[in-house]
Design a protein around this motif. Structure first.
Motif, mmCIF file in Angstrom:
data_model
loop_
_atom_site.group_PDB
_atom_site.id
_atom_site.type_symbol
_atom_site.label_atom_id
_atom_site.label_comp_id
_atom_site.label_asym_id
_atom_site.label_seq_id
_atom_site.Cartn_x
_atom_site.Cartn_y
_atom_site.Cartn_z
ATOM 1 N N PRO A 246 0.921 -1.382 0.083
ATOM 2 C CA PRO A 246 0.280 -0.189 -0.091
ATOM 3 C C PRO A 246 0.848 1.196 0.102
ATOM 4 C CG PRO A 246 0.334 -0.764 2.238
ATOM 5 C CD PRO A 246 0.873 -2.026 1.344
ATOM 6 N N GLN A 247 1.666 1.149 -0.889
ATOM 7 C CA GLN A 247 2.748 1.970 -0.983
ATOM 8 C C GLN A 247 3.039 2.791 -1.991
ATOM 9 O OE1 GLN A 247 6.600 2.410 0.955
ATOM 10 N NE2 GLN A 247 6.893 3.793 -0.404
ATOM 11 N N ASP B 109 5.452 5.371 -4.359
ATOM 12 C CA ASP B 109 5.913 6.978 -4.472
ATOM 13 C C ASP B 109 6.203 7.700 -3.221
ATOM 14 O OD1 ASP B 109 7.018 9.238 -5.307
ATOM 15 O OD2 ASP B 109 6.118 9.678 -6.575
ATOM 16 N N VAL B 110 6.701 8.403 -3.178
ATOM 17 C CA VAL B 110 7.174 8.531 -1.182
ATOM 18 C C VAL B 110 5.851 8.615 -0.717
ATOM 19 C CG1 VAL B 110 9.231 9.104 -2.036
ATOM 20 C CG2 VAL B 110 7.420 11.027 -1.848
ATOM 21 N N PHE B 111 6.069 8.954 0.884
ATOM 22 C CA PHE B 111 5.039 9.466 1.602
ATOM 23 C C PHE B 111 5.634 10.735 1.978
ATOM 24 C CE2 PHE B 111 4.560 5.420 2.748
ATOM 25 C CZ PHE B 111 3.419 5.085 2.885
ATOM 26 N N SER C 205 -0.850 10.822 2.913
ATOM 27 C CA SER C 205 -0.947 9.864 1.798
ATOM 28 C C SER C 205 0.422 9.938 0.842
ATOM 29 C CB SER C 205 -1.778 11.103 1.015
ATOM 30 O OG SER C 205 -0.882 12.079 0.874
ATOM 31 N N THR C 206 0.660 8.758 0.037
ATOM 32 C CA THR C 206 1.980 8.959 -0.995
ATOM 33 C C THR C 206 1.477 10.121 -2.289
ATOM 34 O OG1 THR C 206 0.246 7.562 -2.000
ATOM 35 C CG2 THR C 206 1.686 6.407 -0.529
ATOM 36 N N GLU D 118 1.575 9.223 -5.422
ATOM 37 C CA GLU D 118 0.275 8.801 -6.599
ATOM 38 C C GLU D 118 -0.992 8.885 -5.989
ATOM 39 O OE1 GLU D 118 0.242 6.117 -9.540
ATOM 40 O OE2 GLU D 118 1.830 7.086 -8.909
ATOM 41 N N GLU D 119 -0.808 9.300 -5.157
ATOM 42 C CA GLU D 119 -2.304 9.399 -4.173
ATOM 43 C C GLU D 119 -2.866 10.892 -4.337
ATOM 44 O OE1 GLU D 119 -2.244 5.560 -0.993
ATOM 45 O OE2 GLU D 119 -1.572 7.552 -0.217
ATOM 46 N N THR E 221 -6.110 5.795 -2.830
ATOM 47 C CA THR E 221 -5.380 4.696 -1.642
ATOM 48 C C THR E 221 -4.744 3.850 -3.204
ATOM 49 O OG1 THR E 221 -7.067 4.420 0.283
ATOM 50 C CG2 THR E 221 -5.320 2.916 -0.619
ATOM 51 N N CYS E 222 -3.777 3.953 -3.621
ATOM 52 C CA CYS E 222 -2.898 2.972 -4.056
ATOM 53 C C CYS E 222 -2.077 2.297 -3.718
ATOM 54 C CB CYS E 222 -1.987 4.489 -4.935
ATOM 55 S SG CYS E 222 -3.444 5.486 -5.675
#
Length: 339
Positions: free
Chosen positions: A199-200, A202-204, A209-210, A212-213, A233-234
């Motif tokens: 559930p990640q 790209d970076v946080f 959120s990440t 990507e989200e 949620t990606c």
């Protein structure tokens, strides 16, 4: 009279797909140039079924005389070379994240906001959105026209090809390793991807959120409507190609399943497969190598006022990247760069 086209990042997954799609769709080219990093100079790539191109060095290439560049070399490389190409008079259609939120660069999905292409004259660059955003907004566009969307909650199931060749290699190698009981050492991904979900992507960011989200939120606002509330949620899944999304939509007015289904069936670039029986839906395996955005499992959401849910799948290397870029180029030459 045709166009001179450069494909930047021609040895990557998306670059190779761009070359194939240009050939498949019979894009009117007089010349196609394959560009890559210095280490790939001389490497051969296919343009369609019968022509082989040898890669040239992006760093030293002179873009003078090139009409259009389809660019997918990574954000840092694009940040350097896309403006250089544009300064030489080439219109760059950029698949990286670098220019997407630049207010002077249009962010375009041809089925959704083709009119935005007109803004290319400001920088000479048109941005291709994130793969997961593209397929979602293609499906949301006809629904937004039908009932005006207030809120979207989306969970993505994104294939490893979204992380490039390294991601695909890691899934392949780890899958073999699990089956023969080898030790698994994640490199491209934060955790084991074989037989797992992560559930990640790209970076946080500071809010948890990440990136990507975040992209799905801000890109939907720029492309479709800044008033739509989006929560994403990606998730990375052990699938080689094609992204899937579970999408929940809340409208301003009641929209029936029948109305939504008809609107989606009539929408450009969308195919509905929804027979409400075992196997009567689409899966990522079936969409690999296909161009449309597929929609299945359209149903009422009884937990919110005016809510619907559906399943959405598309090939992230084609519609999520290469095909969308070529479609932008097709609109560009039809409406703006006529010869």
């Amino acid at each position: 009279m045709g166009y001179k086209v450069a494909v930047i990042g021609a040895t990557g997954n998306v670059g190779r797909a761009m070359l194939q799609i240009l050939a498949d769709r019979k894009f009117p080219v007089d010349e196609v140039v394959a560009l890559a990093s210095e280490r790939s100079v001389g490497r051969e790539v296919s343009f369609g079924d019968n022509k082989i191109l040898k890669c040239k060095d992006l760093a030293t290439f002179d873009f003078k005389g090139i009409d259009i560049a389809l660019s997918s070399p990574g954000a840092k490389v694009s940040a350097l070379h896309s403006p250089r190409a544009a300064a030489a008079g080439c219109v760059v259609i950029d698949n990286t994240s670098h220019f997407r939120m630049d207010p002077d660069v249009p962010l375009v999905v041809p089925e959704v906001n083709p009119e935005a292409i007109a803004g290319y004259t400001k920088r000479g660059i048109i941005a291709n959105p994130n793969c997961s955003t593209i397929q979602m907004v293609v499906a949301l566009k006809p629904l937004h026209a039908l009932g005006k969307i207030k809120r979207v909650v989306v969970s993505t199931y994104q294939s490893v090809s979204g992380a490039g060749k390294e991601g695909m290699d890691e899934l392949y190698d780890q899958t073999k390793g699990v089956l023969v009981h080898d030790a698994i050492k994640p490199q491209k991904f934060a955790k084991q991807i074989a037989f797992n979900l992560i559930p990640q992507i790209d970076v946080f960011m500071e809010d948890g959120s990440t990136k990507e989200e975040w992209k799905m939120v801000v890109e939907t606002h720029k492309i479709l409507d800044h008033n739509i509330a989006v929560n994403a949620t990606c998730v990375r899944v052990p699938v080689f190609v094609s992204h899937s999304e579970s999408i929940n939509v809340e409208f301003e007015r009641p929209v029936s399943v029948e109305e939504a289904t008809e609107a989606l069936r009539n929408a450009e670039g969308v195919v509905v497969i929804d027979t409400r029986e075992p196997g009567g839906y689409i899966t990522p395996l079936e969409t690999s190598g296909e161009d449309p955005v597929y929609v299945s499992r359209i149903r009422k959401d009884p937990t919110v006022k005016n809510g619907l849910s559906f399943w959405c799948v598309a090939d992230n290397l084609r519609k999520g990247a290469a095909l969308n870029a070529v479609q932008i180029a097709e609109v560009l030459i039809r409406d703006y760069l006529k010869k």
